[in-house]
Design an enzyme around this catalytic site. Sequence first.
Site, PDB file in Angstrom:
ATOM      1  N   THR A  17      -3.830  -2.601  -5.611  1.00  0.00           N
ATOM      2  CA  THR A  17      -2.846  -3.053  -6.441  1.00  0.00           C
ATOM      3  C   THR A  17      -3.051  -2.251  -7.820  1.00  0.00           C
ATOM      4  O   THR A  17      -3.859  -1.670  -8.101  1.00  0.00           O
ATOM      5  CB  THR A  17      -3.000  -4.424  -6.867  1.00  0.00           C
ATOM      6  OG1 THR A  17      -2.077  -4.898  -7.730  1.00  0.00           O
ATOM      7  CG2 THR A  17      -4.424  -4.617  -7.890  1.00  0.00           C
ATOM      8  N   HIS A  76      14.887  -7.111  -4.373  1.00  0.00           N
ATOM      9  CA  HIS A  76      13.480  -6.490  -4.707  1.00  0.00           C
ATOM     10  C   HIS A  76      13.458  -5.231  -3.956  1.00  0.00           C
ATOM     11  O   HIS A  76      13.058  -4.395  -4.773  1.00  0.00           O
ATOM     12  CB  HIS A  76      12.384  -7.700  -3.872  1.00  0.00           C
ATOM     13  CG  HIS A  76      10.979  -7.281  -3.910  1.00  0.00           C
ATOM     14  ND1 HIS A  76      10.093  -8.132  -3.738  1.00  0.00           N
ATOM     15  CD2 HIS A  76      10.634  -6.067  -4.292  1.00  0.00           C
ATOM     16  CE1 HIS A  76       8.932  -7.541  -3.796  1.00  0.00           C
ATOM     17  NE2 HIS A  76       9.037  -6.219  -4.166  1.00  0.00           N
ATOM     18  N   HIS A 131       6.201  -0.705   2.348  1.00  0.00           N
ATOM     19  CA  HIS A 131       7.029  -1.406   1.483  1.00  0.00           C
ATOM     20  C   HIS A 131       7.313  -0.531   0.174  1.00  0.00           C
ATOM     21  O   HIS A 131       6.318  -0.156  -0.361  1.00  0.00           O
ATOM     22  CB  HIS A 131       6.450  -2.766   1.072  1.00  0.00           C
ATOM     23  CG  HIS A 131       6.975  -3.345  -0.094  1.00  0.00           C
ATOM     24  ND1 HIS A 131       8.408  -3.740  -0.046  1.00  0.00           N
ATOM     25  CD2 HIS A 131       6.684  -3.759  -1.488  1.00  0.00           C
ATOM     26  CE1 HIS A 131       8.848  -4.033  -1.436  1.00  0.00           C
ATOM     27  NE2 HIS A 131       7.748  -4.301  -2.042  1.00  0.00           N
ATOM     28  N   HIS A 134      10.606   0.377  -2.917  1.00  0.00           N
ATOM     29  CA  HIS A 134      11.780   0.043  -3.726  1.00  0.00           C
ATOM     30  C   HIS A 134      12.852   1.279  -3.521  1.00  0.00           C
ATOM     31  O   HIS A 134      13.317   1.819  -4.638  1.00  0.00           O
ATOM     32  CB  HIS A 134      11.543  -0.294  -5.215  1.00  0.00           C
ATOM     33  CG  HIS A 134      10.348  -1.270  -5.251  1.00  0.00           C
ATOM     34  ND1 HIS A 134       9.803  -1.475  -6.427  1.00  0.00           N
ATOM     35  CD2 HIS A 134      10.254  -2.220  -4.391  1.00  0.00           C
ATOM     36  CE1 HIS A 134       8.898  -2.535  -6.188  1.00  0.00           C
ATOM     37  NE2 HIS A 134       9.149  -3.009  -4.944  1.00  0.00           N
ATOM     38  N   GLY A 169       5.235  -0.420  -4.681  1.00  0.00           N
ATOM     39  CA  GLY A 169       5.232  -0.286  -3.331  1.00  0.00           C
ATOM     40  C   GLY A 169       3.897  -0.204  -2.678  1.00  0.00           C
ATOM     41  O   GLY A 169       2.816  -0.657  -3.675  1.00  0.00           O
ATOM     42  N   ASN A 170       3.637  -0.566  -1.592  1.00  0.00           N
ATOM     43  CA  ASN A 170       2.452  -0.534  -0.886  1.00  0.00           C
ATOM     44  C   ASN A 170       2.499  -0.089   0.618  1.00  0.00           C
ATOM     45  O   ASN A 170       3.446  -0.248   1.413  1.00  0.00           O
ATOM     46  CB  ASN A 170       1.881  -2.031  -1.014  1.00  0.00           C
ATOM     47  CG  ASN A 170       2.845  -3.155  -1.084  1.00  0.00           C
ATOM     48  OD1 ASN A 170       3.354  -3.431  -0.086  1.00  0.00           O
ATOM     49  ND2 ASN A 170       3.187  -3.614  -2.404  1.00  0.00           N
ATOM     50  N   THR A 190      -3.412  -4.986  -2.988  1.00  0.00           N
ATOM     51  CA  THR A 190      -1.939  -5.169  -3.072  1.00  0.00           C
ATOM     52  C   THR A 190      -1.983  -6.739  -2.953  1.00  0.00           C
ATOM     53  O   THR A 190      -2.247  -7.201  -1.739  1.00  0.00           O
ATOM     54  CB  THR A 190      -1.146  -4.522  -2.543  1.00  0.00           C
ATOM     55  OG1 THR A 190       0.024  -5.259  -3.028  1.00  0.00           O
ATOM     56  CG2 THR A 190      -1.078  -4.218  -1.252  1.00  0.00           C
ATOM     57  N   SER A 191      -1.270  -7.742  -3.852  1.00  0.00           N
ATOM     58  CA  SER A 191      -0.896  -9.032  -3.694  1.00  0.00           C
ATOM     59  C   SER A 191       0.230  -9.206  -2.321  1.00  0.00           C
ATOM     60  O   SER A 191       0.362 -10.015  -1.734  1.00  0.00           O
ATOM     61  CB  SER A 191      -0.526  -9.862  -4.776  1.00  0.00           C
ATOM     62  OG  SER A 191       0.530  -9.289  -5.082  1.00  0.00           O
ATOM     63  N   GLU A 192       0.836  -7.983  -2.292  1.00  0.00           N
ATOM     64  CA  GLU A 192       1.909  -8.023  -1.207  1.00  0.00           C
ATOM     65  C   GLU A 192       1.725  -7.832   0.154  1.00  0.00           C
ATOM     66  O   GLU A 192       2.263  -7.723   1.220  1.00  0.00           O
ATOM     67  CB  GLU A 192       2.935  -7.027  -1.551  1.00  0.00           C
ATOM     68  CG  GLU A 192       3.652  -7.667  -2.872  1.00  0.00           C
ATOM     69  CD  GLU A 192       4.946  -6.580  -3.339  1.00  0.00           C
ATOM     70  OE1 GLU A 192       4.887  -5.696  -2.957  1.00  0.00           O
ATOM     71  OE2 GLU A 192       5.708  -7.144  -3.947  1.00  0.00           O
TER      72      GLU A 192
END
Length: 248
Positions: free
Chosen positions: A45, A158, A95, A97, A29-30, A74-76
């Site tokens: 990250t 995802h 974001h 899950h 998550g982020n 985070t890369s997201e």
Amino acid sequence: MSDFADERNQICDIGKRLYAREFVAAHEGNVSVRLPDGNILCTPTMQCKGFLQRGDLCVLDTEMNQLSGSKKPTSEIRLHLEIYRQRSDINAVVHSHAPHATAFAVANRPFPVGVLAEPDLFLGEVALAPFQTPGSDEFAQSVTPFVHDTNAIILANHGVVTYAGDLEQALWMTEILDAACKTIILSMSIGGPKRLSKEQSRALAKKRSHFGFNDPRDLGNSEIDVRKNPLFGQQMDSNGIDRTFFED
Ligand SMILES: [Zn+2]
């Protein structure tokens, strides 16, 4: 220069709540917010969101250049930046899950409108974006067609992303969506959800408009079935709904 202590505290608090709700496991998550100066404060990250400290967070500009923070973002964040780029009214992105919404994601199942009052009132349409490798540019752009007409997108295979004017509201979107997905999954063991009538569904869409949400389903045309999904019908069957949920 402000260190944005309030915004940092809010992200740490939301991280704790995401972890406590089991919406994120391990480093998943982020979370980000758009700061008053236009830059983005986000989570790093590979760090558990349940134990964030204010100093763990990163500040980036909108071109992804890191302005402060010793940890890697985070890369997201690309996904978050795309949402901020498309929506000037959005100041927070979450974001996760969240497991019941992610069950819809792994089943590639669109979230149905017109079966439950709360999400129809407070979420409106929920899109299902096609799978792309997390962290890639394609992943960020997978939400672009949907982001203007939604506040929640299920990311196929995802998870889920929700966004709002502030962080509390963005988390609420995730909570409402996950609770609704859980209810729908439970109902499938006792006969499946039954749809509201066109009139009942239209009344919810109108009430949502009165709350100040711009709901594309409230088209002012009595011939249009607001239970069908005019925006995302291409992901559903020829009638615009996922028939496996409903007996009509
Ligand atoms: Zn993810």
